[in-house]
Design a protein around this motif. Structure first.
Motif, PDB file in Angstrom:
ATOM      1  N   VAL A  11      63.520  -4.454 -73.919  1.00 45.03           N
ATOM      2  CA  VAL A  11      63.820  -3.002 -74.191  1.00 45.03           C
ATOM      3  C   VAL A  11      63.550  -2.728 -75.762  1.00 45.03           C
ATOM      4  O   VAL A  11      63.861  -3.446 -76.529  1.00 45.03           O
ATOM      5  N   ARG A  12      62.896  -1.407 -75.817  1.00 42.65           N
ATOM      6  CA  ARG A  12      62.865  -0.907 -77.389  1.00 42.65           C
ATOM      7  C   ARG A  12      64.009  -0.087 -77.786  1.00 42.65           C
ATOM      8  O   ARG A  12      64.364   0.164 -79.000  1.00 42.65           O
ATOM      9  N   ALA A  13      64.608   0.764 -76.837  1.00 39.69           N
ATOM     10  CA  ALA A  13      65.650   1.753 -77.346  1.00 39.69           C
ATOM     11  C   ALA A  13      66.808   1.887 -76.297  1.00 39.69           C
ATOM     12  O   ALA A  13      66.603   1.676 -75.143  1.00 39.69           O
ATOM     13  N   THR A  14      67.870   1.293 -76.804  1.00 41.71           N
ATOM     14  CA  THR A  14      69.157   1.307 -76.063  1.00 41.71           C
ATOM     15  C   THR A  14      70.255   1.993 -76.603  1.00 41.71           C
ATOM     16  O   THR A  14      70.353   2.276 -77.753  1.00 41.71           O
ATOM     17  N   MET A  15      70.968   2.717 -75.653  1.00 45.68           N
ATOM     18  CA  MET A  15      72.200   3.450 -76.470  1.00 45.68           C
ATOM     19  C   MET A  15      73.513   2.921 -75.583  1.00 45.68           C
ATOM     20  O   MET A  15      73.453   2.731 -74.356  1.00 45.68           O
ATOM     21  N   VAL A  16      74.618   2.693 -76.227  1.00 44.43           N
ATOM     22  CA  VAL A  16      75.702   2.038 -75.679  1.00 44.43           C
ATOM     23  C   VAL A  16      76.840   3.072 -76.134  1.00 44.43           C
ATOM     24  O   VAL A  16      76.961   3.252 -77.440  1.00 44.43           O
ATOM     25  N   TYR A  17      77.544   3.571 -75.248  1.00 44.18           N
ATOM     26  CA  TYR A  17      78.619   4.529 -75.393  1.00 44.18           C
ATOM     27  C   TYR A  17      80.262   3.945 -75.245  1.00 44.18           C
ATOM     28  O   TYR A  17      80.340   3.067 -74.273  1.00 44.18           O
ATOM     29  N   PHE A  18      80.936   4.074 -76.060  1.00 50.02           N
ATOM     30  CA  PHE A  18      82.420   3.603 -75.992  1.00 50.02           C
ATOM     31  C   PHE A  18      83.396   4.793 -76.128  1.00 50.02           C
ATOM     32  O   PHE A  18      83.377   5.685 -76.958  1.00 50.02           O
ATOM     33  N   GLY A  19      84.471   5.047 -75.111  1.00 52.88           N
ATOM     34  CA  GLY A  19      85.126   6.169 -74.910  1.00 52.88           C
ATOM     35  C   GLY A  19      86.892   5.847 -75.329  1.00 52.88           C
ATOM     36  O   GLY A  19      87.390   6.736 -75.256  1.00 52.88           O
TER      37      GLY A  19
ATOM     38  N   TYR B 107      54.739   6.488 -76.397  1.00 51.80           N
ATOM     39  CA  TYR B 107      54.684   4.963 -76.042  1.00 51.80           C
ATOM     40  C   TYR B 107      55.303   5.029 -74.275  1.00 51.80           C
ATOM     41  O   TYR B 107      56.599   4.595 -74.253  1.00 51.80           O
ATOM     42  N   PRO B 108      54.740   5.346 -73.389  1.00 55.61           N
ATOM     43  CA  PRO B 108      55.121   5.616 -72.112  1.00 55.61           C
ATOM     44  C   PRO B 108      55.826   4.006 -71.555  1.00 55.61           C
ATOM     45  O   PRO B 108      56.614   3.953 -70.758  1.00 55.61           O
ATOM     46  N   ASP B 109      54.931   2.981 -72.038  1.00 61.36           N
ATOM     47  CA  ASP B 109      55.566   1.854 -71.430  1.00 61.36           C
ATOM     48  C   ASP B 109      56.723   1.067 -72.083  1.00 61.36           C
ATOM     49  O   ASP B 109      57.142   0.168 -71.869  1.00 61.36           O
ATOM     50  N   TYR B 110      57.203   1.667 -73.185  1.00 55.55           N
ATOM     51  CA  TYR B 110      58.484   1.247 -74.029  1.00 55.55           C
ATOM     52  C   TYR B 110      59.493   1.466 -73.071  1.00 55.55           C
ATOM     53  O   TYR B 110      59.932   2.515 -72.482  1.00 55.55           O
ATOM     54  N   ARG B 111      60.471   0.422 -72.875  1.00 55.57           N
ATOM     55  CA  ARG B 111      61.554   0.367 -71.827  1.00 55.57           C
ATOM     56  C   ARG B 111      62.939   0.678 -72.575  1.00 55.57           C
ATOM     57  O   ARG B 111      62.937   0.398 -73.725  1.00 55.57           O
ATOM     58  N   THR B 112      63.432   1.478 -71.953  1.00 53.09           N
ATOM     59  CA  THR B 112      64.725   2.256 -72.674  1.00 53.09           C
ATOM     60  C   THR B 112      66.032   1.935 -71.669  1.00 53.09           C
ATOM     61  O   THR B 112      65.804   1.688 -70.280  1.00 53.09           O
ATOM     62  N   ALA B 113      67.247   1.951 -72.262  1.00 50.45           N
ATOM     63  CA  ALA B 113      68.506   1.406 -71.623  1.00 50.45           C
ATOM     64  C   ALA B 113      69.549   2.323 -72.088  1.00 50.45           C
ATOM     65  O   ALA B 113      69.890   2.461 -73.274  1.00 50.45           O
TER      66      ALA B 113
ATOM     67  N   GLN C 162      64.923   9.427 -68.455  1.00 49.59           N
ATOM     68  CA  GLN C 162      63.989   8.422 -68.789  1.00 49.59           C
ATOM     69  C   GLN C 162      64.681   7.092 -69.388  1.00 49.59           C
ATOM     70  O   GLN C 162      64.052   6.540 -70.229  1.00 49.59           O
ATOM     71  N   ALA C 163      65.682   6.664 -68.773  1.00 47.21           N
ATOM     72  CA  ALA C 163      66.321   5.537 -69.066  1.00 47.21           C
ATOM     73  C   ALA C 163      65.805   4.702 -67.789  1.00 47.21           C
ATOM     74  O   ALA C 163      66.278   4.767 -66.801  1.00 47.21           O
ATOM     75  N   ASP C 164      65.118   3.499 -68.149  1.00 44.99           N
ATOM     76  CA  ASP C 164      64.545   2.632 -67.350  1.00 44.99           C
ATOM     77  C   ASP C 164      65.797   1.695 -66.677  1.00 44.99           C
ATOM     78  O   ASP C 164      65.855   1.327 -65.592  1.00 44.99           O
ATOM     79  N   VAL C 165      66.832   1.486 -67.529  1.00 48.37           N
ATOM     80  CA  VAL C 165      68.015   0.965 -67.084  1.00 48.37           C
ATOM     81  C   VAL C 165      69.148   1.887 -67.506  1.00 48.37           C
ATOM     82  O   VAL C 165      69.402   2.465 -68.539  1.00 48.37           O
ATOM     83  N   ARG C 166      69.623   2.261 -66.434  1.00 46.76           N
ATOM     84  CA  ARG C 166      70.601   3.338 -66.405  1.00 46.76           C
ATOM     85  C   ARG C 166      72.047   3.024 -65.830  1.00 46.76           C
ATOM     86  O   ARG C 166      72.149   2.990 -64.786  1.00 46.76           O
ATOM     87  N   VAL C 167      72.956   2.918 -66.645  1.00 43.78           N
ATOM     88  CA  VAL C 167      74.425   2.721 -66.077  1.00 43.78           C
ATOM     89  C   VAL C 167      75.251   4.018 -66.468  1.00 43.78           C
ATOM     90  O   VAL C 167      75.649   3.937 -67.793  1.00 43.78           O
TER      91      VAL C 167
ATOM     92  N   PRO D 140      65.051  17.568 -74.883  1.00 45.36           N
ATOM     93  CA  PRO D 140      65.665  16.438 -74.004  1.00 45.36           C
ATOM     94  C   PRO D 140      66.013  15.254 -75.145  1.00 45.36           C
ATOM     95  O   PRO D 140      65.769  15.077 -75.915  1.00 45.36           O
ATOM     96  N   HIS D 141      66.856  14.245 -74.030  1.00 48.88           N
ATOM     97  CA  HIS D 141      67.342  13.019 -74.733  1.00 48.88           C
ATOM     98  C   HIS D 141      65.995  12.381 -75.555  1.00 48.88           C
ATOM     99  O   HIS D 141      64.950  12.425 -74.683  1.00 48.88           O
ATOM    100  N   PHE D 142      66.414  11.641 -76.599  1.00 48.19           N
ATOM    101  CA  PHE D 142      65.178  11.025 -77.331  1.00 48.19           C
ATOM    102  C   PHE D 142      64.524  10.242 -76.585  1.00 48.19           C
ATOM    103  O   PHE D 142      63.244   9.763 -77.029  1.00 48.19           O
ATOM    104  N   PHE D 143      65.009   9.421 -75.583  1.00 43.15           N
ATOM    105  CA  PHE D 143      64.203   8.453 -74.881  1.00 43.15           C
ATOM    106  C   PHE D 143      62.800   9.250 -74.259  1.00 43.15           C
ATOM    107  O   PHE D 143      61.795   8.693 -74.204  1.00 43.15           O
ATOM    108  N   ASN D 144      63.070  10.552 -74.141  1.00 43.41           N
ATOM    109  CA  ASN D 144      61.755  11.260 -73.724  1.00 43.41           C
ATOM    110  C   ASN D 144      60.617  11.469 -74.621  1.00 43.41           C
ATOM    111  O   ASN D 144      59.517  11.517 -74.366  1.00 43.41           O
ATOM    112  N   LEU D 145      61.239  11.544 -75.901  1.00 40.04           N
ATOM    113  CA  LEU D 145      60.258  11.839 -76.991  1.00 40.04           C
ATOM    114  C   LEU D 145      59.595  10.529 -77.318  1.00 40.04           C
ATOM    115  O   LEU D 145      58.265  10.600 -77.482  1.00 40.04           O
TER     116      LEU D 145
END
Ligand SMILES: [Zn+2]
Length: 309
Positions: free
Chosen positions: A174-182, A118-124, A139-144, A108-113
């Motif tokens: 947030v503890r882990a955030t990923m932002v993509y640009f295309g 750390y189930p309480d760590y927030r991800t975006a 497993q993204a708490d904030v998902r756009v 899975p996406h590393f947010f799952n790992l």
């Protein structure tokens, strides 16, 4: 002051800074720039990415394919899946942009790992190439997940992604955030992946402005001085002409930038072989995640200070 006193002071300083670093909460911001050719980034006017490079470790010969397996094409689907899962395509199963063979439940996406420990760590997650959001993100708490459309759509939608990410990075825990640009990839396909192509270069420079705004948001955080942010920048492939398929033996496609930046990083050029799958291992290490053998990650942590690695 004699040499011994100086040495004692130096040890005290190092110990206290290590202690301070250990006390700070750990955060990761992973930035993905689609189709970013290395010599184009070198030639572009990108002060914000340059500053992150200067405050970290980097290489421009990160490989988008491993030595064990190279049967997937050098395109976005497998590239971003490797970036986000930390394993190569023989495991995650994505060989093309249809995502048909994906084994994301198993790899899975590393947010799952991260959340296993750390189930309480927030991800975006902020992405405007919709298939990644649809097929890979979980497993993204904030998902756009936006679907860029129209001519020059990514330019507009990248800005929307950045705007949404800026608000979250500035205000949320947030503890882990990923932002993509295309837009880089879109302009490469339309006009050419090359430092001499103005539209492609402008796309890179626009992304750099977004990176600057993301970093300003991070630095504006209420508790920023008690946080330790690791910023990772990489891509899924470079480009040549107006494409990047079948680039297994073409360095302009197969080699990409890998930048790891922040207070917990070593500084300067990375000299060991670096692979795209190292990104997840590095992010998890910074976040103090104990990597489990059953995850079968293909990467290793890179660019972190010795105490962190
Ligand atoms: Zn791509």
């Amino acid at each position: 002051m004699n040499r011994k006193s100086l040495a004692i002071i130096a040890v005290i300083c190092i110990c206290s800074s290590v202690l301070q670093a250990a006390e700070r909460t750990k955060h990761v911001l992973a930035i993905g720039i689609d189709g970013l050719r290395t010599d184009a980034l070198d030639a572009a006017n990108t002060p914000h990415i340059d500053a992150l490079k200067a405050n970290g470790s980097y290489t421009n010969v990160c490989k988008i394919l491993g030595t064990r397996y190279q049967k997937n094409d050098t395109i976005s689907g497998p590239g971003w899946t490797s970036y986000l899962t930390g394993v190569w395509a023989d495991k995650h199963g994505v060989h093309d942009n249809e995502f048909g063979g994906r084994r994301i439940d198993r790899y899975p996406h590393f947010f799952n790992l991260l959340k296993q420990q750390y189930p309480d760590y927030r991800t975006a997650s902020f992405i405007d190439w919709y298939p990644i959001d649809k097929y890979i993100v979980s497993q993204a708490d904030v998902r756009v997940g936006l679907e860029a459309h129209g001519s020059d759509g990514y330019t507009q939608f990248d800005k929307k992604c950045a705007d949404r990410a800026i608000k979250v990075l500035a205000e949320e825990d947030v503890r882990a955030t990923m932002v993509y640009f295309g837009a880089t990839d879109e302009n490469g396909h339309r006009f050419g992946f090359h430092p001499a192509v103005p539209q492609y270069m402008k796309a890179i420079e626009t992304v750099d402005q977004h990176v600057g705004r993301l970093m300003a948001a991070v630095k504006s955080r209420r508790n920023y001085d008690r946080e330790d942010w690791l910023v990772l920048i990489s891509s899924d492939h470079g480009g040549e002409g107006k494409g990047h398929g079948s680039g297994h033996k073409l360095p302009n496609i197969h080699n990409i930038y890998f930048i790891v930046s922040g207070e917990s990083t070593a500084k300067g050029k990375l000299t060991q072989p670096i692979y795209l799958v190292d990104l997840v291992a590095t992010a998890l290490k910074h976040l103090d995640v104990k990597v489990q053998a059953e995850w079968q990650l293909d990467g290793k942590p890179v660019g972190l200070l010795p105490g962190q690695q």
